[in-house]
Design a protein around this motif. Structure first.
Motif, PDB file in Angstrom:
ATOM      1  N   ILE A 145      11.194  12.165  -2.043  1.00 35.29           N
ATOM      2  CA  ILE A 145      10.604  12.922  -3.348  1.00 35.29           C
ATOM      3  C   ILE A 145      10.700  11.875  -4.349  1.00 35.29           C
ATOM      4  O   ILE A 145      11.754  11.494  -4.867  1.00 35.29           O
ATOM      5  CB  ILE A 145      11.092  14.137  -3.626  1.00 35.29           C
ATOM      6  N   VAL A 146       9.677  11.449  -5.050  1.00 36.79           N
ATOM      7  CA  VAL A 146       9.471  10.701  -6.253  1.00 36.79           C
ATOM      8  C   VAL A 146       9.322  11.391  -7.503  1.00 36.79           C
ATOM      9  O   VAL A 146       8.458  12.107  -7.538  1.00 36.79           O
ATOM     10  CB  VAL A 146       8.193   9.660  -5.895  1.00 36.79           C
ATOM     11  N   ARG A 199       0.894  -1.273   0.025  1.00 31.30           N
ATOM     12  CA  ARG A 199       0.102  -0.251  -0.080  1.00 31.30           C
ATOM     13  C   ARG A 199       0.979   1.147  -0.028  1.00 31.30           C
ATOM     14  O   ARG A 199       1.092   1.737   0.928  1.00 31.30           O
ATOM     15  CB  ARG A 199      -0.926  -0.020   1.196  1.00 31.30           C
ATOM     16  N   ARG A 200       1.492   1.509  -1.212  1.00 30.16           N
ATOM     17  CA  ARG A 200       2.204   2.752  -1.343  1.00 30.16           C
ATOM     18  C   ARG A 200       1.461   3.524  -2.061  1.00 30.16           C
ATOM     19  O   ARG A 200       0.611   3.364  -2.852  1.00 30.16           O
ATOM     20  CB  ARG A 200       3.583   2.503  -2.264  1.00 30.16           C
ATOM     21  N   CYS A 201       1.762   4.961  -1.619  1.00 35.04           N
ATOM     22  CA  CYS A 201       0.882   6.141  -2.159  1.00 35.04           C
ATOM     23  C   CYS A 201       1.747   7.105  -2.570  1.00 35.04           C
ATOM     24  O   CYS A 201       2.876   7.110  -2.131  1.00 35.04           O
ATOM     25  CB  CYS A 201      -0.260   6.471  -1.296  1.00 35.04           C
ATOM     26  N   LEU A 202       1.334   8.265  -3.336  1.00 36.87           N
ATOM     27  CA  LEU A 202       2.148   9.482  -3.443  1.00 36.87           C
ATOM     28  C   LEU A 202       1.214  10.696  -2.816  1.00 36.87           C
ATOM     29  O   LEU A 202       0.070  10.722  -3.019  1.00 36.87           O
ATOM     30  CB  LEU A 202       2.180   9.766  -4.950  1.00 36.87           C
ATOM     31  N   ILE A 203       1.948  11.769  -2.257  1.00 38.17           N
ATOM     32  CA  ILE A 203       1.156  12.663  -1.536  1.00 38.17           C
ATOM     33  C   ILE A 203       1.866  13.994  -2.237  1.00 38.17           C
ATOM     34  O   ILE A 203       2.884  14.400  -1.906  1.00 38.17           O
ATOM     35  CB  ILE A 203       1.469  12.447   0.167  1.00 38.17           C
ATOM     36  N   PRO A 204       0.823  14.452  -2.938  1.00 41.41           N
ATOM     37  CA  PRO A 204       1.210  15.847  -3.526  1.00 41.41           C
ATOM     38  C   PRO A 204       1.404  16.973  -2.425  1.00 41.41           C
ATOM     39  O   PRO A 204       0.602  17.138  -1.651  1.00 41.41           O
ATOM     40  CB  PRO A 204      -0.056  16.075  -4.505  1.00 41.41           C
ATOM     41  N   ALA A 205       2.350  17.813  -2.829  1.00 41.01           N
ATOM     42  CA  ALA A 205       2.593  19.009  -1.977  1.00 41.01           C
ATOM     43  C   ALA A 205       3.299  19.952  -2.873  1.00 41.01           C
ATOM     44  O   ALA A 205       3.850  19.816  -3.865  1.00 41.01           O
ATOM     45  CB  ALA A 205       3.486  18.579  -0.815  1.00 41.01           C
ATOM     46  N   ALA A 229       6.905  10.289  -1.292  1.00 37.73           N
ATOM     47  CA  ALA A 229       6.651   8.813  -1.039  1.00 37.73           C
ATOM     48  C   ALA A 229       5.763   8.610   0.051  1.00 37.73           C
ATOM     49  O   ALA A 229       6.053   9.099   1.166  1.00 37.73           O
ATOM     50  CB  ALA A 229       8.103   8.008  -1.019  1.00 37.73           C
ATOM     51  N   GLY A 230       4.700   8.084  -0.041  1.00 35.84           N
ATOM     52  CA  GLY A 230       3.927   7.584   1.136  1.00 35.84           C
ATOM     53  C   GLY A 230       3.599   6.139   1.216  1.00 35.84           C
ATOM     54  O   GLY A 230       3.579   5.283   0.414  1.00 35.84           O
ATOM     55  N   VAL A 231       3.029   5.672   2.535  1.00 34.32           N
ATOM     56  CA  VAL A 231       2.401   4.631   2.651  1.00 34.32           C
ATOM     57  C   VAL A 231       1.038   4.815   3.410  1.00 34.32           C
ATOM     58  O   VAL A 231       0.887   5.700   4.143  1.00 34.32           O
ATOM     59  CB  VAL A 231       3.396   3.402   3.501  1.00 34.32           C
ATOM     60  N   TRP A 232       0.132   3.643   3.165  1.00 31.51           N
ATOM     61  CA  TRP A 232      -1.290   4.020   3.634  1.00 31.51           C
ATOM     62  C   TRP A 232      -1.794   2.717   4.067  1.00 31.51           C
ATOM     63  O   TRP A 232      -1.239   1.575   3.635  1.00 31.51           O
ATOM     64  CB  TRP A 232      -2.073   4.654   2.665  1.00 31.51           C
ATOM     65  N   GLN A 233      -2.934   2.858   4.915  1.00 28.95           N
ATOM     66  CA  GLN A 233      -3.646   1.852   5.288  1.00 28.95           C
ATOM     67  C   GLN A 233      -5.007   2.006   6.125  1.00 28.95           C
ATOM     68  O   GLN A 233      -5.137   3.210   6.186  1.00 28.95           O
ATOM     69  CB  GLN A 233      -3.166   0.736   6.237  1.00 28.95           C
ATOM     70  N   VAL A 262       7.365   9.077   3.918  1.00 28.03           N
ATOM     71  CA  VAL A 262       8.340   8.352   4.016  1.00 28.03           C
ATOM     72  C   VAL A 262       9.570   9.240   3.867  1.00 28.03           C
ATOM     73  O   VAL A 262       9.561  10.216   3.230  1.00 28.03           O
ATOM     74  CB  VAL A 262       8.607   7.249   2.941  1.00 28.03           C
ATOM     75  N   THR A 263      10.628   9.319   4.775  1.00 31.06           N
ATOM     76  CA  THR A 263      11.651  10.237   5.074  1.00 31.06           C
ATOM     77  C   THR A 263      12.870   9.412   4.957  1.00 31.06           C
ATOM     78  O   THR A 263      12.976   8.072   5.115  1.00 31.06           O
ATOM     79  CB  THR A 263      11.609  10.994   6.193  1.00 31.06           C
ATOM     80  N   THR A 264      14.052  10.201   4.744  1.00 27.89           N
ATOM     81  CA  THR A 264      15.328   9.659   4.453  1.00 27.89           C
ATOM     82  C   THR A 264      16.392  10.735   5.158  1.00 27.89           C
ATOM     83  O   THR A 264      15.992  11.835   5.210  1.00 27.89           O
ATOM     84  CB  THR A 264      15.776   9.173   3.175  1.00 27.89           C
ATOM     85  N   ALA A 265      17.622  10.493   4.959  1.00 24.09           N
ATOM     86  CA  ALA A 265      18.758  11.146   5.395  1.00 24.09           C
ATOM     87  C   ALA A 265      18.772  12.380   4.273  1.00 24.09           C
ATOM     88  O   ALA A 265      18.557  12.155   3.220  1.00 24.09           O
ATOM     89  CB  ALA A 265      19.938  10.616   5.521  1.00 24.09           C
ATOM     90  N   ALA A 266      18.878  13.484   4.818  1.00 15.27           N
ATOM     91  CA  ALA A 266      18.876  14.668   4.109  1.00 15.27           C
ATOM     92  C   ALA A 266      20.078  14.620   2.796  1.00 15.27           C
ATOM     93  O   ALA A 266      21.194  14.262   3.385  1.00 15.27           O
ATOM     94  CB  ALA A 266      18.900  16.072   4.729  1.00 15.27           C
TER      95      ALA A 266
END
Length: 223
Positions: A167-168, A94-100, A130-134, A149-153
């Motif tokens: 960022i996808v 369940r991966r999603c994209l979150i627009p911003a 990048a996001g995950v959902w349920q 989803v976050t990662t090292a800067a």
């Protein structure tokens, strides 16, 4: 991490950009101060058909008895998302994209003051986190929830904060959404150094009640 963001792209423009069918109950837009637990618009894919749908920002694990039964999970660390019980299945299925339009981060100033920054794409295009959902359901209450989803800067962002959202890029949207086979894991890394730009903004955004387009404007005479 990512604790606040802005979305100014109209619903119909978001739907066209992601080639998604929009739901009828998307959250109000624009919102220059999206906060945890707020409803957000997210893109999912079902059998190749994309949908733009509302979700609560704040992932609720299946074992929570109430939405407030544990920590508020607004972010999922890329380094551990595939192992953490809360996110493990969602990362696979369940991966999603979150627009911003951009997001906020804070650095420390003199005396420990919180100095807000607005981070956005240098080319002015929308971001796709990048996001995950349920879905979560208990005693008749049902919520569709998500985490970013976050990662090292990357190197430029380290001047502000040590973490950043994943960022996808548009060419990888189908991979992240599960439409184009495997390969999502390789996307969970920092954006290239030239992708983002950032500037100081007014400390008024430190309040989750603040609103309005002036929140993302460069701060005059920023330190």
């Amino acid at each position: 991490m990512c604790g606040r963001f802005a979305i100014t792209l109209p619903d119909d423009a978001m739907a066209r950009l992601f080639q998604a069918v929009p739901a009828n109950d998307l959250p109000p837009n624009p919102n220059y101060n999206v906060c945890p637990t707020n409803p957000v618009a997210a893109v999912t894919s079902d059998a190749g058909q994309r949908h733009l749908r509302p979700m609560r920002w704040g992932f609720i694990p299946q074992w929570y008895k109430t939405p407030a039964d544990g920590p508020l999970l607004i972010n999922a660390r890329a380094e551990t998302i595939a192992e953490k019980p809360a996110f493990r299945a969602a990362c696979r299925e369940r991966r999603c994209l979150i627009p911003a339009s951009g997001f906020y981060e804070w650095s420390k100033g003199a005396g420990g003051a919180r100095l807000p920054w607005y981070i956005h794409r240098a080319d002015g295009a929308p971001l796709a986190f990048a996001g995950v959902w349920q879905d979560w359901e208990r005693e008749g209450e049902r919520l569709t929830t998500c985490a970013i989803v976050t990662t090292a800067a990357n190197a430029p962002m380290c001047a502000v904060h040590h973490r950043m959202p994943v960022i996808v890029e548009e060419g990888d949207w189908a991979v992240w959404l599960g439409e184009a086979g495997k390969g999502a894991a390789r996307l969970m890394q920092a954006a290239a150094d030239e992708v983002l730009a950032f500037h100081r903004v007014d400390p008024r955004v430190n309040s989750n009640r603040a609103s309005g387009p002036e929140l993302i404007e460069p701060l005059a005479e920023a330190d």
